[in-house]
Structures are given as C-alpha cells and as structure tokens.
Design a protein around this motif. Structure first.
Motif, PDB file in Angstrom:
ATOM      1  N   TYR B  36      27.914  17.152  29.032  1.00 26.59           N
ATOM      2  CA  TYR B  36      28.090  18.130  27.970  1.00 26.59           C
ATOM      3  C   TYR B  36      29.583  18.280  27.709  1.00 26.59           C
ATOM      4  O   TYR B  36      30.419  18.163  28.605  1.00 26.59           O
ATOM      5  N   LYS B  38      32.404  20.983  25.980  1.00 26.98           N
ATOM      6  CA  LYS B  38      32.516  22.395  25.645  1.00 26.98           C
ATOM      7  C   LYS B  38      33.894  22.708  25.100  1.00 26.98           C
ATOM      8  O   LYS B  38      34.911  22.466  25.751  1.00 26.98           O
ATOM      9  N   ALA B  41      35.160  29.178  23.605  1.00 25.86           N
ATOM     10  CA  ALA B  41      34.353  30.173  22.892  1.00 25.86           C
ATOM     11  C   ALA B  41      33.085  29.585  22.261  1.00 25.86           C
ATOM     12  O   ALA B  41      32.485  30.204  21.381  1.00 25.86           O
ATOM     13  N   GLU B  42      32.700  28.407  22.694  1.00 27.29           N
ATOM     14  CA  GLU B  42      31.439  27.822  22.237  1.00 27.29           C
ATOM     15  C   GLU B  42      30.591  27.461  23.450  1.00 27.29           C
ATOM     16  O   GLU B  42      31.097  27.304  24.558  1.00 27.29           O
ATOM     17  N   GLY B  43      29.294  27.294  23.207  1.00 25.73           N
ATOM     18  CA  GLY B  43      28.436  26.828  24.280  1.00 25.73           C
ATOM     19  C   GLY B  43      28.585  25.325  24.463  1.00 25.73           C
ATOM     20  O   GLY B  43      29.092  24.618  23.592  1.00 25.73           O
ATOM     21  N   PRO B  44      28.144  24.814  25.627  1.00 26.13           N
ATOM     22  CA  PRO B  44      28.197  23.364  25.849  1.00 26.13           C
ATOM     23  C   PRO B  44      27.354  22.619  24.813  1.00 26.13           C
ATOM     24  O   PRO B  44      26.286  23.086  24.416  1.00 26.13           O
ATOM     25  N   PHE B  89      31.286  18.801  31.201  1.00 25.27           N
ATOM     26  CA  PHE B  89      30.449  19.136  32.346  1.00 25.27           C
ATOM     27  C   PHE B  89      29.417  18.032  32.551  1.00 25.27           C
ATOM     28  O   PHE B  89      28.791  17.572  31.594  1.00 25.27           O
TER      29      PHE B  89
END
Lengths: 114, 113
Positions: B36, B38, B41-44, B89
């Motif tokens: 992932y 990232k 301030a955002e999701g993965p 990640f």
C-alpha cells in the motif's frame, strides 16, 4: 459513493469523554474493517464485519471499544471514557467480498485525547 | 509481536533510478501479500499484491518479488518518479487468519528530482 468515507476527519476529546467515529464503506462491499494506526506505526487490526455480523473483534484493546454495523453498511466505532493512549488515526477499510481481496481504505479519523 | 517488519524507516532515491523497498515476515502461514502507498492525511491506497503461489508480480513500473524460503518480499519501482514519494506499507494475510491483515511499520520513500 466512489470510495470509503470517514467522519469526522479530526476529533479532539478530553480524557474521559466518549467518541463515535463513522465509516461509510463502498456501496455493496460486504466486509468492513477497523484499524488503529499509532504515530510511526502501521495499521493494527481492531475488528471485522461481514455484513452486519461482527466476526472478529480480537483486536479491540479494551471493553471501552465497541463497534457496530447494524444494517450491514455504515459502521460506527465507539470509544468510551477515552484515554490519552487512544490517540491515533482510526482507519476503516472495506472489501467487496469474502476472501483475501483488496482492502479499500478511507482517509481515517485522527483522534487526539487531551 | 510484529509479524510483518519493514526495517528501513526511510529511503531516498534519485528520480529515474530504481527504488527497492523491503519487507520481512515471520508467519509461514501467510499466503497473500500486498503493498500500500500512503500520502499524508489520506488512507493507504492499494498498489500491488502477490499470492504465495507466485514469486513475481508486475504492474507497470511496480514489481513485487516474493521469496518464501526467506520470508521476504520486496517492491521495485522503476523508474522512480517524484510522485512516488510516500509511505509504503507491506501487509500480509493467511487463510487461517480470516481476513485479518498484518501491516509493517512503513517505509517513507523520497524521490529526489
């Protein structure tokens, strides 16, 4: 909607307050996950729903944490009597169907407990 | 007990060169692996995945390699672009963990123009 949405994006709570964090998964997605991400760490699993059934809540750190998904779509993560160690980003993710499919994450809610 | 480890917290690479991000895992039952990306301030955001029946999966500039005997996977980005600067990640799961995914702690990649 086009993606997973979460609200509020930021939440500041005084220690001892209760908070409720909302997740709107992608329409039609069967499975929904909650994760907690502490600063400098990767997301850590909290709980998992398949439709309205909570199939795994082994990651919830204490009984102050409660999650529900009553109609199999929107989910709420509730934290009672917040503590400073609860400060983290809470991520929600959804999957279209069962199995090891790709998780789509929301932007997260950053919770700060003072 | 960290079952998925990313031992390099940060990596800097020149634009156009190869970026190699590494990930190690301890649970031999893991059979599905993902990377992932990232942004702050955002999701993965899902990038690429690999099943344990394969040792390589390629998608454009991104290739994931899996070495099951070493319990190691890596993500190669070629050529690296400034827009690739983000935290990466790796994550793993197994049939017997249901849908629970285990994440590493992330590697922050900076691609220098």
């Amino acid at each position: 909607g086009a993606g997973v949405s979460q609200s509020p994006r930021y939440k500041v709570a005084k220690r001892g307050q209760d908070v409720a964090l909302r997740c709107d998964p992608i329409s039609g997605h069967v499975s929904l996950f909650w994760y907690q991400q502490a600063l400098g760490q990767g997301p850590e699993f909290l709980t998992y729903f398949q439709n309205e059934a909570q199939l795994d809540k082994s990651g919830l750190p204490s009984d102050r944490f409660f999650a529900e998904r009553p109609e199999g779509s929107v989910s709420t993560l509730k934290i009672q009597r917040t503590q400073q160690e609860d400060s983290a980003v809470y991520l929600c993710a959804s999957i279209r169907a069962r199995g090891t499919d790709t998780q789509y994450f929301g932007p997260g809610t950053r919770l700060t407990v003072l | 007990d960290q079952q998925v480890k990313q031992n390099s917290p940060s990596l800097s690479v020149q634009e156009g060169r190869i970026s190699i991000l590494n990930c190690d895992y301890t649970n031999s039952m893991f059979d599905y692996f993902l990377w992932y990306k990232k942004y702050p301030a955002e999701g993965p955001t899902f990038l690429i995945s690999i099943s344990s029946i394969k040792d390589k999966n390629e998608d454009g500039r991104f290739t994931v390699f899996l070495n099951k005997s070493a319990k190691h996977l890596s993500l190669h980005i070629v050529p690296s672009q400034p827009g690739d600067s983000a935290v990466y990640f790796c994550a793993a799961s197994a049939v017997n963990t249901g849908n629970q995914f285990y994440f590493g702690t992330g590697t922050s990649l900076t691609v220098i123009p």
